[in-house]
Design an enzyme around this catalytic site. Sequence first.
Site, PDB file in Angstrom:
ATOM      1  N   LYS A 111       0.925  -1.088   0.146  1.00 23.78           N
ATOM      2  CA  LYS A 111       0.208  -0.052  -0.029  1.00 23.78           C
ATOM      3  C   LYS A 111       0.830   1.260  -0.132  1.00 23.78           C
ATOM      4  O   LYS A 111       0.331   2.138  -0.560  1.00 23.78           O
ATOM      5  CB  LYS A 111      -0.977   0.015   1.241  1.00 23.78           C
ATOM      6  CG  LYS A 111      -1.826  -1.321   1.136  1.00 23.78           C
ATOM      7  CD  LYS A 111      -3.292  -0.711   0.532  1.00 23.78           C
ATOM      8  CE  LYS A 111      -4.059  -1.989   0.012  1.00 23.78           C
ATOM      9  NZ  LYS A 111      -4.382  -2.742   1.050  1.00 23.78           N
ATOM     10  N   LYS A 194      -5.395 -14.247 -13.102  1.00 23.94           N
ATOM     11  CA  LYS A 194      -6.787 -14.420 -11.943  1.00 23.94           C
ATOM     12  C   LYS A 194      -7.934 -13.452 -12.174  1.00 23.94           C
ATOM     13  O   LYS A 194      -7.227 -12.192 -12.771  1.00 23.94           O
ATOM     14  CB  LYS A 194      -6.079 -14.202 -10.647  1.00 23.94           C
ATOM     15  CG  LYS A 194      -7.152 -13.835  -9.423  1.00 23.94           C
ATOM     16  CD  LYS A 194      -6.303 -13.380  -8.172  1.00 23.94           C
ATOM     17  CE  LYS A 194      -7.156 -13.044  -7.300  1.00 23.94           C
ATOM     18  NZ  LYS A 194      -7.163 -11.781  -6.421  1.00 23.94           N
ATOM     19  N   LYS A 197     -10.875  -7.411  -9.102  1.00 19.60           N
ATOM     20  CA  LYS A 197     -11.648  -6.318  -9.394  1.00 19.60           C
ATOM     21  C   LYS A 197     -10.298  -5.366 -10.015  1.00 19.60           C
ATOM     22  O   LYS A 197     -10.717  -4.443 -10.835  1.00 19.60           O
ATOM     23  CB  LYS A 197     -11.963  -5.852  -8.076  1.00 19.60           C
ATOM     24  CG  LYS A 197     -13.257  -4.850  -8.218  1.00 19.60           C
ATOM     25  CD  LYS A 197     -13.944  -4.721  -6.953  1.00 19.60           C
ATOM     26  CE  LYS A 197     -13.650  -5.829  -5.927  1.00 19.60           C
ATOM     27  NZ  LYS A 197     -14.623  -6.239  -4.968  1.00 19.60           N
TER      28      LYS A 197
HETATM   29  P1  ADP Z   1     -11.331  -8.504  -5.719  1.00 21.52           P
HETATM   30  O1  ADP Z   1     -10.306  -7.519  -4.946  1.00 21.52           O
HETATM   31  O2  ADP Z   1     -10.585  -8.990  -6.799  1.00 21.52           O
HETATM   32  O3  ADP Z   1     -12.628  -8.318  -5.618  1.00 21.52           O
HETATM   33  P2  ADP Z   1     -10.678  -9.827  -3.211  1.00 21.52           P
HETATM   34  O4  ADP Z   1      -9.224  -9.825  -3.060  1.00 21.52           O
HETATM   35  O5  ADP Z   1     -11.257  -8.754  -2.354  1.00 21.52           O
HETATM   36  O6  ADP Z   1     -10.980  -9.759  -4.694  1.00 21.52           O
HETATM   37  O7  ADP Z   1     -11.112 -11.111  -2.673  1.00 21.52           O
HETATM   38  C1  ADP Z   1     -12.292 -11.534  -1.805  1.00 21.52           C
HETATM   39  C2  ADP Z   1     -12.530 -13.047  -1.866  1.00 21.52           C
HETATM   40  O8  ADP Z   1     -12.644 -13.525  -3.270  1.00 21.52           O
HETATM   41  C3  ADP Z   1     -11.347 -13.870  -1.317  1.00 21.52           C
HETATM   42  O9  ADP Z   1     -11.817 -14.625  -0.367  1.00 21.52           O
HETATM   43  C4  ADP Z   1     -10.793 -14.263  -2.505  1.00 21.52           C
HETATM   44  O10 ADP Z   1      -9.951 -15.173  -2.105  1.00 21.52           O
HETATM   45  C5  ADP Z   1     -12.006 -14.653  -3.425  1.00 21.52           C
HETATM   46  N1  ADP Z   1     -11.178 -14.437  -4.741  1.00 21.52           N
HETATM   47  C6  ADP Z   1     -11.220 -13.208  -5.488  1.00 21.52           C
HETATM   48  N2  ADP Z   1     -10.712 -13.273  -6.616  1.00 21.52           N
HETATM   49  C7  ADP Z   1     -10.542 -14.684  -6.853  1.00 21.52           C
HETATM   50  C8  ADP Z   1     -10.502 -15.609  -7.909  1.00 21.52           C
HETATM   51  N3  ADP Z   1     -10.126 -14.980  -9.114  1.00 21.52           N
HETATM   52  N4  ADP Z   1     -10.503 -16.825  -7.780  1.00 21.52           N
HETATM   53  C9  ADP Z   1     -10.809 -17.515  -6.635  1.00 21.52           C
HETATM   54  N5  ADP Z   1     -11.300 -16.760  -5.611  1.00 21.52           N
HETATM   55  C10 ADP Z   1     -10.925 -15.329  -5.656  1.00 21.52           C
END
Ligand code: ADP
Length: 329
Positions: A111, A194, A197
């Site tokens: 960060k 992956k 977001k």
């Molecule tokens: P993002 O910021 O991409 O929305 P986060 O890092 O906030 O994802 O993750 C929130 C939850 O979703 C976590 O438990 C994470 O393990 C799961 N998650 C996020 N992206 C994936 C992915 N591509 N495959 C599997 N699990 C995911």
Amino acid sequence: METVLSGIRSTGHLHLGNYYGALRNFVKMQNDYNCFFFIADLHSLTTHPHPDDFHASVKIILSEYLAAGLDPDKCALFIQSDVPEVSELYVLLNMLAYKGEMERTASFKEKVRLNPENVNTGLLTYPVLMAADILVHRANYVPVGKDQEQHLEITRVLARRFNNMYNCDVFPEPQSFKFGSGPIKVPGLDGNGKMGKSEGNGIYLYDDEKTITKKVMRAVTDSGPTEPNSEKPVVIENLFTLLKLVSEPSTVDYFEEKWNDCSIRYGDLKKQLAEDICKVTLPIREKIDSIYNDEAFLHRVTSEGRDKARASASATLALAKKAVGFRAF
Ligand code: ADP
Ligand code: TRP
């Protein structure tokens, strides 16, 4: 019954990665564990969201979790800031968290690198707030992705340190919750590893049919297999990984055969994939709006969730304060 707890970030909409990687497991867990799920709105303050957007982002994520199957009658579903005991325990734990160890946390360093203009101490003590979330319910298990493992380790260190310092056993050390089939990684459609977001490659539960179809049809592919039974390049493997998540096994078999005899047409595969993703997400999407607009329902859910969470949190906080030496006059 053992206790499972997870915090949910309140930024943006849920994508298929969140759904298959986390949420769908939460839905199953509600039947077998004493579950606490909450929207981590206090944590989101580290990035200073605009006050006009703050409430709506909590409401969106809450509606999406409910639409996708979290059942407020089976779990405690609440908003972090509705449970002041968390903030109180956070103060107590901050006295046991050392500046150096917080500075060494990977997420903090990341960060700082990304936003050098906003290195606030809320960011520095982010893991302490997370430890308070977990310890205030004396949770046994926390389902966390790889990026949160270090925070869970800090939680264990703080639990141990508290118990040792005050010669008590108020806090159990939480373990990371492993799902039966192991963690799954939902790939992106852009050739990136992956779906995420911040990766900007998400297929969202809130996307309409047209958007989903457009995103899938645009997925990166190659010029096709040239030899029978060859290994798939990553971009094609990604399409199959998604297909396996959303489609019937017979559909997957059909396209595997087509791949193996080199007659596969990526256009057909993508069309099928888009259709099958829609079958999963569109019924959820329909519910999101009606839940989002049902103020009475959301009021009931968050009030009941808050009451369940506060009952559990205040019992723990009383034990912790007693151990520290607080006494009533
Ligand atoms: P993002 O910021 O991409 O929305 P986060 O890092 O906030 O994802 O993750 C929130 C939850 O979703 C976590 O438990 C994470 O393990 C799961 N998650 C996020 N992206 C994936 C992915 N591509 N495959 C599997 N699990 C995911
Ligand atoms: N820090 C977590 C994330 O970024 C969210 C979170 C806050 C959390 N408190 C928690 C997760 C407690 C598990 C347990 O995703």
